[in-house]
Design an enzyme around this catalytic site. Structure first.
Site, mmCIF file in Angstrom:
data_model
loop_
_atom_site.group_PDB
_atom_site.id
_atom_site.type_symbol
_atom_site.label_atom_id
_atom_site.label_comp_id
_atom_site.label_asym_id
_atom_site.label_seq_id
_atom_site.Cartn_x
_atom_site.Cartn_y
_atom_site.Cartn_z
ATOM 1 N N GLU A 101 -12.428 46.584 -10.045
ATOM 2 C CA GLU A 101 -12.333 46.275 -8.613
ATOM 3 C C GLU A 101 -11.372 47.259 -7.954
ATOM 4 O O GLU A 101 -10.694 48.031 -8.638
ATOM 5 C CB GLU A 101 -11.865 44.824 -8.418
ATOM 6 C CG GLU A 101 -12.912 43.819 -8.895
ATOM 7 C CD GLU A 101 -12.469 42.368 -8.764
ATOM 8 O OE1 GLU A 101 -11.299 42.128 -8.415
ATOM 9 O OE2 GLU A 101 -13.288 41.494 -9.037
ATOM 10 N N ARG B 172 -1.536 42.639 -2.727
ATOM 11 C CA ARG B 172 -1.981 42.165 -4.049
ATOM 12 C C ARG B 172 -3.153 42.981 -4.567
ATOM 13 O O ARG B 172 -4.132 43.214 -3.858
ATOM 14 C CB ARG B 172 -2.404 40.703 -3.957
ATOM 15 C CG ARG B 172 -3.004 40.158 -5.236
ATOM 16 C CD ARG B 172 -3.449 38.730 -5.050
ATOM 17 N NE ARG B 172 -4.562 38.651 -4.144
ATOM 18 C CZ ARG B 172 -5.808 38.343 -4.499
ATOM 19 N NH1 ARG B 172 -6.108 38.109 -5.771
ATOM 20 N NH2 ARG B 172 -6.767 38.274 -3.604
ATOM 21 N N HIS C 151 -7.643 35.945 3.504
ATOM 22 C CA HIS C 151 -8.075 35.633 2.141
ATOM 23 C C HIS C 151 -6.940 35.134 1.255
ATOM 24 O O HIS C 151 -7.121 34.222 0.453
ATOM 25 C CB HIS C 151 -8.677 36.913 1.554
ATOM 26 C CG HIS C 151 -9.216 36.776 0.171
ATOM 27 N ND1 HIS C 151 -10.281 35.949 -0.132
ATOM 28 C CD2 HIS C 151 -8.861 37.382 -1.011
ATOM 29 C CE1 HIS C 151 -10.555 36.041 -1.420
ATOM 30 N NE2 HIS C 151 -9.696 36.886 -1.975
ATOM 31 N N ARG D 220 -8.010 46.954 -1.022
ATOM 32 C CA ARG D 220 -8.671 46.200 0.052
ATOM 33 C C ARG D 220 -7.984 46.272 1.413
ATOM 34 O O ARG D 220 -8.655 46.108 2.425
ATOM 35 C CB ARG D 220 -8.918 44.751 -0.364
ATOM 36 C CG ARG D 220 -7.737 43.966 -0.748
ATOM 37 C CD ARG D 220 -8.117 42.558 -1.123
ATOM 38 N NE ARG D 220 -9.014 42.511 -2.282
ATOM 39 C CZ ARG D 220 -9.208 41.424 -3.004
ATOM 40 N NH1 ARG D 220 -8.569 40.321 -2.700
ATOM 41 N NH2 ARG D 220 -10.017 41.425 -4.025
ATOM 42 N N HIS E 40 -9.624 39.904 3.181
ATOM 43 C CA HIS E 40 -10.665 40.444 2.300
ATOM 44 C C HIS E 40 -11.624 41.222 3.176
ATOM 45 O O HIS E 40 -12.051 40.734 4.221
ATOM 46 C CB HIS E 40 -11.396 39.314 1.567
ATOM 47 C CG HIS E 40 -12.157 39.800 0.374
ATOM 48 N ND1 HIS E 40 -13.278 40.575 0.473
ATOM 49 C CD2 HIS E 40 -11.920 39.645 -0.954
ATOM 50 C CE1 HIS E 40 -13.710 40.868 -0.742
ATOM 51 N NE2 HIS E 40 -12.902 40.312 -1.625
HETATM 52 P P1 FAD Z 1 -5.723 26.393 -5.232
HETATM 53 O O1 FAD Z 1 -6.695 26.722 -6.273
HETATM 54 O O2 FAD Z 1 -6.085 26.676 -3.841
HETATM 55 O O3 FAD Z 1 -5.364 24.848 -5.357
HETATM 56 C C1 FAD Z 1 -4.527 24.228 -4.398
HETATM 57 C C2 FAD Z 1 -4.612 22.742 -4.591
HETATM 58 O O4 FAD Z 1 -3.608 22.098 -3.834
HETATM 59 C C3 FAD Z 1 -5.920 22.137 -4.136
HETATM 60 O O5 FAD Z 1 -6.294 21.194 -5.105
HETATM 61 C C4 FAD Z 1 -5.560 21.444 -2.826
HETATM 62 O O6 FAD Z 1 -6.382 20.347 -2.517
HETATM 63 C C5 FAD Z 1 -4.165 20.982 -3.159
HETATM 64 N N1 FAD Z 1 -3.305 20.699 -1.993
HETATM 65 C C6 FAD Z 1 -2.952 21.543 -0.997
HETATM 66 N N2 FAD Z 1 -2.126 20.912 -0.147
HETATM 67 C C7 FAD Z 1 -1.953 19.647 -0.605
HETATM 68 C C8 FAD Z 1 -1.242 18.514 -0.161
HETATM 69 N N3 FAD Z 1 -0.513 18.519 0.972
HETATM 70 N N4 FAD Z 1 -1.303 17.381 -0.886
HETATM 71 C C9 FAD Z 1 -2.046 17.317 -2.019
HETATM 72 N N5 FAD Z 1 -2.765 18.357 -2.484
HETATM 73 C C10 FAD Z 1 -2.702 19.512 -1.803
HETATM 74 N N6 FAD Z 1 -8.181 35.512 -7.108
HETATM 75 C C11 FAD Z 1 -8.404 36.221 -8.240
HETATM 76 O O7 FAD Z 1 -7.468 36.497 -8.997
HETATM 77 N N7 FAD Z 1 -9.674 36.590 -8.551
HETATM 78 C C12 FAD Z 1 -10.751 36.296 -7.785
HETATM 79 O O8 FAD Z 1 -11.867 36.641 -8.114
HETATM 80 C C13 FAD Z 1 -10.519 35.577 -6.587
HETATM 81 N N8 FAD Z 1 -11.556 35.278 -5.758
HETATM 82 C C14 FAD Z 1 -11.330 34.484 -4.672
HETATM 83 C C15 FAD Z 1 -12.394 34.080 -3.898
HETATM 84 C C16 FAD Z 1 -12.213 33.206 -2.842
HETATM 85 C C17 FAD Z 1 -13.390 32.778 -2.003
HETATM 86 C C18 FAD Z 1 -10.907 32.746 -2.550
HETATM 87 C C19 FAD Z 1 -10.679 31.799 -1.422
HETATM 88 C C20 FAD Z 1 -9.827 33.167 -3.311
HETATM 89 C C21 FAD Z 1 -10.020 34.030 -4.371
HETATM 90 N N9 FAD Z 1 -8.958 34.449 -5.167
HETATM 91 C C22 FAD Z 1 -9.201 35.184 -6.295
HETATM 92 C C23 FAD Z 1 -7.617 33.923 -4.953
HETATM 93 C C24 FAD Z 1 -7.388 32.780 -5.963
HETATM 94 O O9 FAD Z 1 -8.587 32.043 -6.099
HETATM 95 C C25 FAD Z 1 -6.291 31.859 -5.518
HETATM 96 O O10 FAD Z 1 -5.149 32.591 -5.170
HETATM 97 C C26 FAD Z 1 -5.915 30.910 -6.658
HETATM 98 O O11 FAD Z 1 -7.066 30.229 -7.100
HETATM 99 C C27 FAD Z 1 -4.872 29.939 -6.194
HETATM 100 O O12 FAD Z 1 -4.753 28.924 -7.142
HETATM 101 P P2 FAD Z 1 -3.747 27.745 -6.844
HETATM 102 O O13 FAD Z 1 -3.851 26.804 -7.998
HETATM 103 O O14 FAD Z 1 -2.441 28.279 -6.485
HETATM 104 O O15 FAD Z 1 -4.329 27.070 -5.502
HETATM 105 C C1 SIN Z 2 -13.252 39.107 -4.997
HETATM 106 O O1 SIN Z 2 -13.997 38.652 -5.862
HETATM 107 O O2 SIN Z 2 -13.506 40.078 -4.290
HETATM 108 C C2 SIN Z 2 -11.954 38.437 -4.773
HETATM 109 C C3 SIN Z 2 -11.025 38.912 -5.790
HETATM 110 C C4 SIN Z 2 -9.636 38.531 -5.431
HETATM 111 O O3 SIN Z 2 -9.370 37.968 -4.379
HETATM 112 O O4 SIN Z 2 -8.763 38.824 -6.256
#
Ligand code: FAD
Ligand code: SIN
Length: 522
Positions: free
Chosen positions: A113, A384, A349, A288, A241
């Site tokens: 990527e 990032r 993003h 990006r 993004h």
């Molecule tokens: P999340 O997975 O967002 O989980 C947060 C949790 O907290 C959820 O369950 C939510 O309901 C809960 N929550 C929030 N506020 C509250 C509250 N007040 N009370 C109770 N619960 C709450 N990163 C990569 O490294 N590779 C990728 O390919 C990639 N692709 C992506 C594609 C998309 C479409 C998106 C949106 C992001 C992508 N990212 C990617 C970024 C990555 O997915 C996220 O940064 C990562 O998953 C964050 O994980 P997390 O556990 O911190 O938060």
């Molecule tokens: C993507 O698949 O382009 C998202 C990857 C990322 O947010 O790290």
């Protein structure tokens, strides 16, 4: 209701669940999550997770790429920790049941990527996040020490402030005793008392008009820590993004993974003209921020509402095999990506900054940890590198779990915490006050605090935000709490921090680009 647990976790994405599976060996765990357990950014991650698996890749190369992307603000110690622990954490994800794609020779099929000098992104077709979330959730659900409370919304973390002790930013023993949580079954605020609390509440995308983030990403954890006078950092670095599907009626915007550009997709104008050569020698695979700014600039020059990603020259069968979700999604809105270009626009993003934590996931508040997107470890600096966030989440949840387990035995529950006081509040029957303010907030952030900023735009944003802040605080104080008013209040708090930190940064660096400082520090 009052409840006592050893570990309270806010959030059920990769950060919360991977921490839960580890600390559950030592004590009782309660995960509160504000929607269905799987609803998280993790579940929508497409491209994959970056890690060093095989030669010719090396930890040194991954460290180098991460530091280059971070534009001089990465913490090198944190970068080295994250990357040198990547292989072990990936093996653990696999042992929990995550199925990453392999190639014909049985090795992991690694993708490339933007900004990566090697093929190092493990993936599961174009739905890697859903694969990881499913594996972790399956393990968590069957663990006897883990309870998951769905549709429970954490309102605020509890500190000594809640039993009458004054706390300010200089107080050095602010301590977390759990959280107040909105229970959907009773519409009451429960008191969840914990010895150790982890905030894993994810990102902030919903404060922008266009975002790839699911509805749950409203910056709640960051706002809670800010209100509790904890430290936050680097919030000015909001990552857009470059390629979200242009489909104006849809929210959130569907992501067109960067891996598709790694696979050979080429960015073009609506007229089919390539443009990335004007901006960067790495063309469509430049980091990006560069691609997002290039698209922003092309759209401003042409007046078009989007640009396009052209995949028509790629092998049709391979394209569908590797990107089945994108193929099906585009087809559902009448676009056959093997025959037509995909209309794309940048969308908010990822937030690089967040709750300031150390190398063990500890926040500045005692007994409070934070990991995942809501946290700021220093890994990303000013920008990032793609697919480094899932990695950061598992590495620091692992480290936070080790630290928490060693600490939990020496912590007692705080018994003198009062229950939530909702005296004098009434049901707000005018939802329009919240929906309209949310819309205004998104417009302010998108128009003035987006991909390109200026001192004047930031000042205007802060002035407008001040009005929304006062109106919303007033409404909050009078209202029986609902998820929507709490989310709005949280987004306003985080918007304040983003604008403040962006204003203080008197330069253009990484993701923060200001017209007043045209020489971008890379
Ligand atoms: P999340 O997975 O967002 O989980 C947060 C949790 O907290 C959820 O369950 C939510 O309901 C809960 N929550 C929030 N506020 C509250 C509250 N007040 N009370 C109770 N619960 C709450 N990163 C990569 O490294 N590779 C990728 O390919 C990639 N692709 C992506 C594609 C998309 C479409 C998106 C949106 C992001 C992508 N990212 C990617 C970024 C990555 O997915 C996220 O940064 C990562 O998953 C964050 O994980 P997390 O556990 O911190 O938060
Ligand atoms: C993507 O698949 O382009 C998202 C990857 C990322 O947010 O790290």
């Amino acid at each position: 209701m009052r409840k006592h647990v050893d570990f309270l976790i806010i959030g059920s994405g990769i950060a919360g669940l991977s921490y839960a599976l580890k600390v559950a060996e030592t004590g009782t765990v309660c995960i509160v999550t504000k929607a269905k357990a799987e609803e998280s950014s993790t579940n929508y991650a497409q491209g994959g997770i970056a890690a060093v698996m095989y030669k010719p890749d090396s930890y040194e190369k991954h460290v180098h790429d991460t530091m280059i992307a971070g534009a001089g603000l990465c913490d090198e110690n944190i970068v080295r920790i994250t990357i040198s622990e990547s292989t072990k954490r990936i093996k653990e994800l696999i042992s929990w049941g995550t199925d990453f794609d392999k190639n014909k020779s049985g090795k992991y099929d690694l993708a490339k990527e933007g900004g990566h000098s090697e093929y190092r992104v493990l993936h599961s077709k174009d739905h890697t996040g859903a694969e990881i979330e499913k594996a972790l959730l399956t393990q968590a659900i069957k663990h006897k020490n883990i309870e998951i409370l769905e549709n429970h919304f954490a309102v605020d973390i509890i500190t000594q402030h809640h039993h009458g002790v004054e706390v300010n930013k200089r107080t050095n023993d602010i301590t977390c005793y759990g959280a107040y949580v909105l229970n959907p079954n009773t519409n009451q605020i429960d008191t969840l008392l914990s010895k150790i609390t982890l905030i894993a509440s994810g990102g902030i995308g919903n404060m922008y008009s266009n975002t790839t983030n699911p509805e749950v990403a409203t910056g709640d954890g960051i706002a809670m820590v800010y209100r509790a006078k904890g430290k936050t950092e680097h919030l000015e670095f909001v990552q857009f993004h470059p390629t979200a599907l242009f489909n104006p009626k849809e929210r959130p915007s569907f992501l067109i993974t960067e891996a598709l550009r790694g696979f050979g997709g080429i960015l073009k104008t609506i007229k089919g003209v390539e443009f990335m050569q004007k901006y960067d020698a790495r063309l469509s695979l430049a980091p990006r921020d560069i691609v997002a700014r290039a698209i922003d600039s092309e759209m401003k020059i042409s007046g078009d509402e989007h640009v396009c990603l052209d995949c028509r020259h790629l092998n049709k069968n391979d394209l569908i095999l590797h990107f089945p979700t994108i193929y099906a999604k585009c087809l559902s809105i009448g676009i056959d990506i093997t025959k037509e270009m995909i209309p794309v626009v940048p969308a908010a993003h990822y937030i690089c900054g967040g709750i300031k934590i150390d190398e063990h996931g500890r926040s500045s508040i005692q007994n409070l940890y934070a990991t995942g997107e809501c946290a700021c470890t220093g890994l990303h600096g000013a920008n990032r590198l793609a697919s480094n966030s899932l990695l950061e989440s598992i590495v620091f949840s692992h480290r936070a779990a080790l630290d928490s387990k060693s600490k939990v035995r020496s912590v007692e529950h705080h018994q003198a915490i009062p229950d939530w006081n909702s005296e004098g509040t009434v049901l707000n029957e005018e939802m329009i006050l919240i929906t309209q303010t949310t819309k205004e907030l998104r417009e302010i952030m998108s128009n003035y605090v987006g991909i390109v900023r200026s001192n004047l735009r930031l000042k205007r944003a802060m002035d407008r935000l001040e009005i929304l802040y006062r109106e919303t605080e007033d409404l909050y104080d009078k209202s029986i709490l609902t998820v929507k008013i709490c989310e709005l209040r949280n987004m306003i708090n985080v918007a304040y921090l983003i604008i403040k930190m962006a204003t203080q940064r008197k330069e253009s660096r990484g993701l923060h680009f200001s017209l007043d400082y045209p020489d971008l520090i890379k």
